[in-house]
Motif scaffolding. Sequence first.
Motif, PDB file in Angstrom:
ATOM      1  N   GLY A  80       0.830  -1.195   0.000  1.00 19.67           N
ATOM      2  CA  GLY A  80       0.000   0.000   0.000  1.00 19.67           C
ATOM      3  C   GLY A  80       0.863   1.241   0.000  1.00 19.67           C
ATOM      4  N   VAL A  81       0.243   2.362   0.282  1.00 19.91           N
ATOM      5  CA  VAL A  81       0.939   3.651   0.329  1.00 19.91           C
ATOM      6  C   VAL A  81       0.752   4.258   1.711  1.00 19.91           C
ATOM      7  N   HIS A  82       1.872   4.463   2.393  1.00 22.32           N
ATOM      8  CA  HIS A  82       1.850   5.104   3.711  1.00 22.32           C
ATOM      9  C   HIS A  82       1.244   6.497   3.571  1.00 22.32           C
ATOM     10  N   PRO A  83       0.495   6.966   4.575  1.00 18.93           N
ATOM     11  CA  PRO A  83      -0.095   8.307   4.463  1.00 18.93           C
ATOM     12  C   PRO A  83       0.922   9.413   4.222  1.00 18.93           C
ATOM     13  N   HIS A  84       2.164   9.236   4.664  1.00 22.92           N
ATOM     14  CA  HIS A  84       3.191  10.232   4.354  1.00 22.92           C
ATOM     15  C   HIS A  84       3.354  10.391   2.845  1.00 22.92           C
ATOM     16  N   ASN A  85       3.141   9.301   2.098  1.00 20.88           N
ATOM     17  CA  ASN A  85       3.380   9.297   0.655  1.00 20.88           C
ATOM     18  C   ASN A  85       2.100   9.427  -0.156  1.00 20.88           C
ATOM     19  N   ALA A  86       0.996   9.736   0.501  1.00 13.94           N
ATOM     20  CA  ALA A  86      -0.298   9.742  -0.179  1.00 13.94           C
ATOM     21  C   ALA A  86      -0.359  10.731  -1.336  1.00 13.94           C
ATOM     22  N   LYS A  87       0.437  11.786  -1.273  1.00 10.63           N
ATOM     23  CA  LYS A  87       0.437  12.763  -2.369  1.00 10.63           C
ATOM     24  C   LYS A  87       0.961  12.162  -3.661  1.00 10.63           C
ATOM     25  N   HIS A  88       1.610  11.006  -3.572  1.00 10.01           N
ATOM     26  CA  HIS A  88       2.123  10.322  -4.759  1.00 10.01           C
ATOM     27  C   HIS A  88       1.216   9.192  -5.218  1.00 10.01           C
TER      28      HIS A  88
END
Length: 282
Positions: free
Chosen positions: A88-96
Amino acid sequence: MRFRTVDLPELGAPIADSHAHLDMLDDPAGALERAAMAGVGFVLTVADLTESPEGTYDALSGWLDQAAMRLAEWEVDVSPPEVGVAVGVHPHNAKHFYPEMEFLLERLTRNPLTCAVGETGLDFHYNHSPREAQMLAFRAHLAAAHARGLPLIVHLREAYAEGADILREVGLPKAGCVIHCFTGEVADAEVFLELGCHISFAGPVTFRKSKLMEVAASVPLDRLLVETDCPFLAPEPYRGATNEPALAVLVAAAIAEAKDVGWTEFASAIDANTRRLFCRRD
């Protein structure tokens, strides 16, 4: 980090580490070797879609083979832990989390090694990604977990109310949901337990000034998991050092004592909870 496994409690039954980042360790094979010696029988490792997740899938068999060879050199009758992958995508990286990421998530959830979707969620402490982007990515991961029949691993920091609202609105995947590395209050835990979530505790539960032990003690045994979140958050007495799956036994022993449950009974229950969630049968 190097430590002697004899310094670790012998729980009397295998334990599971429900959340690790093996790809962030300098020597994943060595970590799996030491985990086996410590009595860890299952590890769930996380692959982030924005950080070359295929590397974990491609390297995993090699890590396990190396760990098995090292254990054979010790001439001990122990096998490396089973390892599953959450993607998945960590919330820190959600912009990506662009549309192509959704296609990659869909493809990797079909890999037989994939046991869960995540970690995903909301982190309003650092806000490395805009909150709107975090919420959109969280909802997309929830949809993927529903579609693929996989459990969801949720990261929430300073966003328990918002996270609970989204889970309540969309509904939990039938396969389950884990609030990982829980650091909230008893009242927060009660909200997620009522929703049907499992709650996982990491090294901070052992910290000397932490109030988390009371929270962990309040969680029913059949809804409780332990994790390392390695290489982060090593438990006492290794706080500040690089964490790894073997140290899950310290988290387990501490919570077992707080709940007044024998180590063997506790380890067996945690292992069963973790495997029920993450060991796919399809």
